[in-house]
Design a protein around this motif. Structure first.
Motif, PDB file in Angstrom:
ATOM      1  N   UNK A   1       0.821  -1.125  -0.188  1.00 34.72           N
ATOM      2  CA  UNK A   1       0.063  -0.068   0.037  1.00 34.72           C
ATOM      3  C   UNK A   1       0.903   1.222  -0.110  1.00 34.72           C
ATOM      4  N   UNK A   2       0.794   2.091  -0.989  1.00 36.62           N
ATOM      5  CA  UNK A   2       1.328   3.451  -0.912  1.00 36.62           C
ATOM      6  C   UNK A   2       1.113   4.376  -0.033  1.00 36.62           C
ATOM      7  N   UNK A   3       1.925   5.124   0.250  1.00 34.76           N
ATOM      8  CA  UNK A   3       1.322   6.288   1.592  1.00 34.76           C
ATOM      9  C   UNK A   3       0.650   7.408   0.513  1.00 34.76           C
ATOM     10  N   UNK A   4       1.173   7.443  -0.481  1.00 36.09           N
ATOM     11  CA  UNK A   4       0.567   8.670  -1.402  1.00 36.09           C
ATOM     12  C   UNK A   4       0.068   8.230  -2.810  1.00 36.09           C
ATOM     13  N   UNK A   5      -0.912   8.831  -3.387  1.00 35.31           N
ATOM     14  CA  UNK A   5      -1.327   8.172  -4.405  1.00 35.31           C
ATOM     15  C   UNK A   5      -0.151   8.609  -5.576  1.00 35.31           C
TER      16      UNK A   5
ATOM     17  N   UNK B   1       8.572   3.613   1.327  1.00 34.90           N
ATOM     18  CA  UNK B   1       7.646   4.112   2.150  1.00 34.90           C
ATOM     19  C   UNK B   1       6.147   3.437   2.545  1.00 34.90           C
ATOM     20  N   UNK B   2       6.419   2.311   1.419  1.00 32.45           N
ATOM     21  CA  UNK B   2       4.753   1.582   1.333  1.00 32.45           C
ATOM     22  C   UNK B   2       4.664   0.616   2.584  1.00 32.45           C
ATOM     23  N   UNK B   3       3.236   0.303   2.792  1.00 29.92           N
ATOM     24  CA  UNK B   3       2.912  -0.490   3.714  1.00 29.92           C
ATOM     25  C   UNK B   3       2.682  -1.918   3.323  1.00 29.92           C
ATOM     26  N   UNK B   4       3.595  -2.922   3.700  1.00 32.74           N
ATOM     27  CA  UNK B   4       3.855  -4.231   2.947  1.00 32.74           C
ATOM     28  C   UNK B   4       3.050  -5.298   3.737  1.00 32.74           C
TER      29      UNK B   4
END
Lengths: 283, 226
Positions: free
Chosen positions: A48-52, A135-138
């Protein structure tokens, strides 16, 4: 064999009963293994990326992720796509009324090469993904994966312990049943030794008899398991496995059928051999 | 007179219990072609001595030579080959009751790997010698005690043994049958087989006088030639 038909039947019966249990056990284990093997195909990492990100940037990231060794396929999931997926999953679409796609994060679905579809494989791959998406939520379903692997390990351990115990118990029972047969014929064994028969000459017919009884027990056990499979397992266990994993139950493969027959022969052979050692003594 | 030694015992002792000897310091020579009685009361050591000769038991001390070969040093795997040269007859016949008379007598030849045609001929000849060739398809328990003992003798002689050992072979039989059995032993001896017959029947010894070895408490106390 003609003079101790009761004991012969008892030996074959014991072998059949114990090999049937082992074969049933093998049937269940093999099908569960195949089912869990199919589950493992679903193991993947979602980042999931922090920002688009813009489409061009997303495409660039997708390519970089796809070039990582051990990554099979990468799919970019835009906010709109995530929203549409959620709508499909939640049949009651009213829940999403008033909710816009903007609240959902963008993500990458990263499919792994088949050899990395395990907890160790995922843990090995995470730093490489992190290098591309710092910075992604894995997410990779940590808890589910750990439980799933514990379950598989438990199945293996149970198979090893119970299988070993059953084989040992079978050998003990068969050996003692054959010992009764030999005890009934100990005078004959003594006479054979008296007239100059070598241990091999004395033992060979009994070993052949043991092996034949083992093969017969193995064959009967396979027949019994096949009948049980047709009568109960295809319906009961089959529909259960199908409902939880879309998996169709299979009978023991040919290699396992041969192994059961071979186990029967070996059990009959070693059961006879261990008993003969006590009864055939020369000089 | 034949002077070649078939059996030699040098200082043989055997104990089953530490406090009493089944056999003690036996020295003995039996020549080829001899007929020897082994006599003594029950427990004197007759059966033990016979068992030592076909390696069913091993001595605690001493040496045994059969045709010059030291059998006390035989390995277990060599014992069957010694036994093929020795015929043994027991008081209780020791026949295989699940096999026919033919199969019983044929068994020692099959053990030696003889061809079927040779087995058939020899078995027929051996059964003819003991007068039971017409009973070959019967089973041992269908025959009388005397007939069963004759089958046991046929089985012992079918291989043409160098030595025939008999442990109380007429112990369970009446006098008429005993005489028939003794005739069979005499015939075997006349053909050159060395016979060692353990008995406590003095009547038999008097009717068929031969060399007599007397055992008492495991010791050889008399060696009388007739």
């Amino acid at each position: 064999m003609r003079q101790s038909s009761f004991l012969c039947i008892a030996t074959v019966g014991t072998l059949t009963a114990t090999l049937t249990i082992i074969a049933l056990f093998a049937l269940v284990i093999i099908n569960l293994q195949a089912l869990t093997g199919r589950w493992s195909e679903d193991v993947q990492v979602r980042a999931y990326l922090e920002k688009p990100v813009r489409n061009a940037q997303a495409d660039q990231l997708r390519k970089r992720l796809g070039s990582i060794d051990g990554v099979d396929e990468v799919e970019f999931v835009s906010r709109e796509k995530a929203y549409s997926r959620m709508r499909q999953r939640l049949e009651n679409a009213d829940l999403l009324d008033g909710l816009s796609p903007e609240v959902l994060p963008v993500s990458f679905d990263i499919s792994l090469a088949s050899e990395l579809r395990s907890r160790e494989g995922v843990l090995e791959l995470l730093p490489r993904i992190k290098a591309v998406l710092p910075n992604a939520d894995l997410r990779y379903g940590q808890q589910w994966l750990e439980r799933f692997e514990s379950f598989v390990q438990m199945i293996y351990a149970a198979a090893t312990v119970l299988g070993g115990f059953l084989l040992f118990a079978t050998l003990f029972i068969v050996s003692n049943t054959i010992r009764l047969t030999l005890y009934a014929r100990k005078d004959e064994l003594e006479i054979m030794a008296l007239v100059g028969a070598t241990p091999f000459f004395i033992k060979a017919p009994f070993l052949l008899e043991g092996a034949a009884q083992g093969a017969l027990g193995g064959g009967l056990s396979l027949g019994t398991v096949y009948l049980l499979y047709q009568a109960f397992f295809r319906e009961g266990l089959g529909s259960l496995l199908f409902s939880i994993g879309g998996y169709e139950i299979h009978f023991l493969p040919a290699s396992h059928q041969l192994a059961i027959l071979g186990a029967g022969v070996l059990l009959g052979l070693f059961g006879s051999l261990s008993s003969l050692r006590k009864f055939v003594k020369i000089g | 007179m034949n002077t070649e030694a078939m059996i030699r015992l040098y200082d043989i002792s055997k104990h089953y219990r530490s406090d009493s000897a089944a056999l003690a310091n036996i020295d003995l020579r039996i020549d080829k072609g001899e007929f020897v009685y082994l006599t003594g009361a029950s427990g004197a050591g007759k059966s033990t001595l016979l068992k030592l000769l076909f390696c069913a038991e091993r001595p605690d001390k001493g040496q045994i030579l059969i045709k010059g070969r030291n059998i006390t040093r035989l390995k277990s795997r060599e014992v069957p080959y010694l036994r093929r040269t020795i015929g043994v007859v027991f008081q209780d016949y020791k026949l295989m009751n699940s096999r026919t008379i033919f199969e019983n007598v044929a068994f020692p030849l099959e053990v030696q790997g003889k061809r079927r045609i040779e087995v058939g001929k020899k078995v027929y000849q051996a059964l003819k010698e003991v007068g039971l060739e017409e009973r070959m398809s019967r089973y041992p328990l269908e025959l009388s005690g005397g007939e069963q003992q004759r089958i046991a003798i046929a089985r012992a002689l079918v291989v043409g043994p160098d030595i025939l050992l008999a442990d109380e072979p007429t112990g369970n039989l009446d006098i008429n049958v005993t005489l028939e059995i003794m005739e069979l032993f005499k015939k075997a001896n006349a053909r050159g087989t060395t016979v060692v017959l353990a008995t406590h029947s003095q009547e038999m010894i008097q009717r068929f006088p031969r060399r007599v070895l007397t055992l008492e408490g495991g010791a050889l106390v008399r060696d009388e030639s007739c």
